[in-house]
Design a protein around this motif. Structure first.
Motif, PDB file in Angstrom:
ATOM      1  N   ASP A  27       8.098  -5.145  -0.113  1.00 46.65           N
ATOM      2  CA  ASP A  27       8.841  -5.093  -1.098  1.00 46.65           C
ATOM      3  C   ASP A  27       7.856  -5.327  -2.221  1.00 46.65           C
ATOM      4  N   LEU A  28       7.083  -4.278  -2.943  1.00 43.23           N
ATOM      5  CA  LEU A  28       6.160  -4.959  -4.259  1.00 43.23           C
ATOM      6  C   LEU A  28       6.098  -4.607  -5.767  1.00 43.23           C
ATOM      7  N   LYS A  29       6.682  -4.664  -5.809  1.00 44.62           N
ATOM      8  CA  LYS A  29       8.153  -4.295  -7.388  1.00 44.62           C
ATOM      9  C   LYS A  29       6.798  -5.339  -8.583  1.00 44.62           C
ATOM     10  N   GLY A  30       7.135  -4.584  -9.316  1.00 46.51           N
ATOM     11  CA  GLY A  30       5.137  -5.053 -10.186  1.00 46.51           C
ATOM     12  C   GLY A  30       4.264  -4.356  -9.704  1.00 46.51           C
ATOM     13  N   PHE A  31       4.206  -4.160  -8.661  1.00 47.89           N
ATOM     14  CA  PHE A  31       2.698  -3.540  -8.076  1.00 47.89           C
ATOM     15  C   PHE A  31       2.390  -2.434  -8.507  1.00 47.89           C
ATOM     16  N   LYS A  32       1.299  -1.750  -8.870  1.00 46.73           N
ATOM     17  CA  LYS A  32       1.474  -0.571  -8.785  1.00 46.73           C
ATOM     18  C   LYS A  32       0.089   0.207  -8.484  1.00 46.73           C
ATOM     19  N   LYS A  33       0.256   1.446  -7.470  1.00 48.05           N
ATOM     20  CA  LYS A  33      -0.481   1.614  -6.773  1.00 48.05           C
ATOM     21  C   LYS A  33      -2.301   1.861  -6.604  1.00 48.05           C
ATOM     22  N   GLU A  34      -3.023   1.307  -7.741  1.00 45.95           N
ATOM     23  CA  GLU A  34      -4.126   0.929  -8.131  1.00 45.95           C
ATOM     24  C   GLU A  34      -4.118  -0.856  -7.263  1.00 45.95           C
ATOM     25  N   GLN A  35      -3.111  -1.119  -7.253  1.00 43.26           N
ATOM     26  CA  GLN A  35      -3.658  -2.607  -7.247  1.00 43.26           C
ATOM     27  C   GLN A  35      -3.537  -3.109  -5.938  1.00 43.26           C
ATOM     28  N   LEU A  36      -3.107  -1.931  -5.197  1.00 41.80           N
ATOM     29  CA  LEU A  36      -2.627  -2.456  -3.583  1.00 41.80           C
ATOM     30  C   LEU A  36      -3.499  -1.165  -3.019  1.00 41.80           C
ATOM     31  N   LYS A  37      -4.076  -2.054  -1.326  1.00 41.35           N
ATOM     32  CA  LYS A  37      -4.858  -1.491  -0.372  1.00 41.35           C
ATOM     33  C   LYS A  37      -4.423  -1.681   1.014  1.00 41.35           C
ATOM     34  N   VAL A  38      -5.273  -0.818   1.596  1.00 42.78           N
ATOM     35  CA  VAL A  38      -4.302  -0.755   2.812  1.00 42.78           C
ATOM     36  C   VAL A  38      -4.922   0.152   3.821  1.00 42.78           C
ATOM     37  N   GLN A  39      -5.908  -0.784   4.823  1.00 38.65           N
ATOM     38  CA  GLN A  39      -7.015  -0.508   5.802  1.00 38.65           C
ATOM     39  C   GLN A  39      -6.787  -0.223   7.174  1.00 38.65           C
ATOM     40  N   THR A  40      -7.292   0.105   8.066  1.00 39.98           N
ATOM     41  CA  THR A  40      -7.326  -0.154  10.260  1.00 39.98           C
ATOM     42  C   THR A  40      -8.169  -0.736   9.808  1.00 39.98           C
ATOM     43  N   LYS A  41      -8.571  -1.417  10.818  1.00 42.51           N
ATOM     44  CA  LYS A  41     -10.021  -1.979  11.679  1.00 42.51           C
ATOM     45  C   LYS A  41      -9.942  -2.047  12.303  1.00 42.51           C
ATOM     46  N   SER A  42     -11.559  -1.414  13.290  1.00 47.99           N
ATOM     47  CA  SER A  42     -11.901  -1.171  14.657  1.00 47.99           C
ATOM     48  C   SER A  42     -11.261  -2.634  15.217  1.00 47.99           C
ATOM     49  N   ARG A  43     -11.276  -3.467  15.396  1.00 49.34           N
ATOM     50  CA  ARG A  43     -10.503  -4.088  16.136  1.00 49.34           C
ATOM     51  C   ARG A  43      -8.909  -4.372  16.778  1.00 49.34           C
ATOM     52  N   GLY A  44      -8.168  -3.179  15.859  1.00 49.50           N
ATOM     53  CA  GLY A  44      -6.901  -2.834  16.181  1.00 49.50           C
ATOM     54  C   GLY A  44      -5.971  -3.621  14.835  1.00 49.50           C
ATOM     55  N   VAL A  45      -6.418  -3.246  13.997  1.00 51.44           N
ATOM     56  CA  VAL A  45      -5.735  -4.561  12.827  1.00 51.44           C
ATOM     57  C   VAL A  45      -5.621  -3.456  11.471  1.00 51.44           C
ATOM     58  N   LEU A  46      -3.844  -4.337  10.934  1.00 51.39           N
ATOM     59  CA  LEU A  46      -3.737  -3.513   9.857  1.00 51.39           C
ATOM     60  C   LEU A  46      -4.054  -4.360   8.484  1.00 51.39           C
ATOM     61  N   THR A  47      -4.670  -4.306   7.536  1.00 58.70           N
ATOM     62  CA  THR A  47      -5.168  -5.185   6.485  1.00 58.70           C
ATOM     63  C   THR A  47      -4.210  -5.199   4.830  1.00 58.70           C
ATOM     64  N   ILE A  48      -3.632  -5.371   4.838  1.00 54.83           N
ATOM     65  CA  ILE A  48      -2.539  -4.659   3.210  1.00 54.83           C
ATOM     66  C   ILE A  48      -3.160  -6.075   2.222  1.00 54.83           C
ATOM     67  N   TYR A  49      -3.162  -6.374   1.149  1.00 54.82           N
ATOM     68  CA  TYR A  49      -3.964  -6.498   0.284  1.00 54.82           C
ATOM     69  C   TYR A  49      -3.952  -5.837  -1.202  1.00 54.82           C
ATOM     70  N   GLY A  50      -2.969  -7.161  -1.761  1.00 58.17           N
ATOM     71  CA  GLY A  50      -2.883  -6.078  -3.197  1.00 58.17           C
ATOM     72  C   GLY A  50      -3.341  -7.761  -4.736  1.00 58.17           C
ATOM     73  N   GLU A  51      -3.346  -7.419  -5.863  1.00 57.67           N
ATOM     74  CA  GLU A  51      -3.213  -8.122  -6.408  1.00 57.67           C
ATOM     75  C   GLU A  51      -3.005  -7.286  -7.783  1.00 57.67           C
ATOM     76  N   ARG A  52      -2.522  -8.438  -9.081  1.00 60.00           N
ATOM     77  CA  ARG A  52      -2.400  -7.878 -10.006  1.00 60.00           C
ATOM     78  C   ARG A  52      -2.235  -8.848 -11.443  1.00 60.00           C
ATOM     79  N   PRO A  53      -1.649  -8.957 -12.091  1.00 61.00           N
ATOM     80  CA  PRO A  53      -2.106 -10.167 -13.627  1.00 61.00           C
ATOM     81  C   PRO A  53      -0.093 -10.195 -13.669  1.00 61.00           C
ATOM     82  N   LEU A  54      -0.225 -11.564 -13.817  1.00 51.90           N
ATOM     83  CA  LEU A  54       0.992 -11.619 -14.039  1.00 51.90           C
ATOM     84  C   LEU A  54       1.384 -12.134 -15.968  1.00 51.90           C
TER      85      LEU A  54
END
Length: 169
Positions: A36-63
């Motif tokens: 649940d990321l209400k208030g975020f826009k798609k451009e403010q989010l990032k989803v990546q998989t890394k070679s060591r078998g980890v899924l990284t999800i992060y985002g930031e937005r102005p308040l």
């Protein structure tokens, strides 16, 4: 919530770190993580998989207003299970919900069955292992039959002690 001052080009920003609400769904062997990321826009989010078998999800937005230097951010790392098809992972952001689909790999046995060659015995298609067992069975029966036939044909009129039995006609 934590408030941190960031360094570098964004040194004016104050960040509020938060932990978004997450929910796991499982359907037909594939797992879906909904965040649940209400208030975020798609451009403010990032989803990546890394070679060591980890899924990284992060985002930031102005308040608040754009003149404000307060930002909200999150960062999650999730270990990808071994039965997940990493190349099939995909994400979708809609109506404030980030959905990350992690499809399950085909089971090893299913993949072996699909890849196993088929052979024909007496016009019937069968798998390679069954064909080999059938061929070995036929060889055993033929060898046993040949052995018995040789015993019957080469039968000598000897008695149990090895002496010749004399039969008067």
């Amino acid at each position: 919530m934590e408030t941190n001052a960031a360094g570098g080009a964004t040194s004016n920003r104050l960040y509020e770190d938060f932990e978004p609400y997450c929910k796991w769904l499982t359907k037909d062997g594939q797992k879906t993580l909904e965040i649940d990321l209400k208030g975020f826009k798609k451009e403010q989010l990032k989803v990546q998989t890394k070679s060591r078998g980890v899924l990284t999800i992060y985002g930031e937005r102005p308040l608040g207003a754009s003149s404000n230097n307060k930002w909200s951010r999150f960062h999650k790392e999730i270990r990808i299970s071994k039965d997940c098809n990493v190349n099939g992972i995909h994400a979708k952001f809609s109506h404030g919900i980030l959905s990350i689909v992690m499809p399950k790999k085909e089971t090893i046995q299913h993949a072996k069955d699909a890849a196993m060659e088929k052979y024909s015995i007496c016009g019937i298609e069968t798998r390679k292992r069954t064909a080999i067992k059938f061929a070995l069975g036929v060889m055993v029966v033929v060898a046993l039959g040949s052995y018995i036939a040789r015993l019957v044909v080469n039968r000598h009129p000897y008695d149990a002690v090895g002496k010749v039995n004399v039969v008067n006609v």
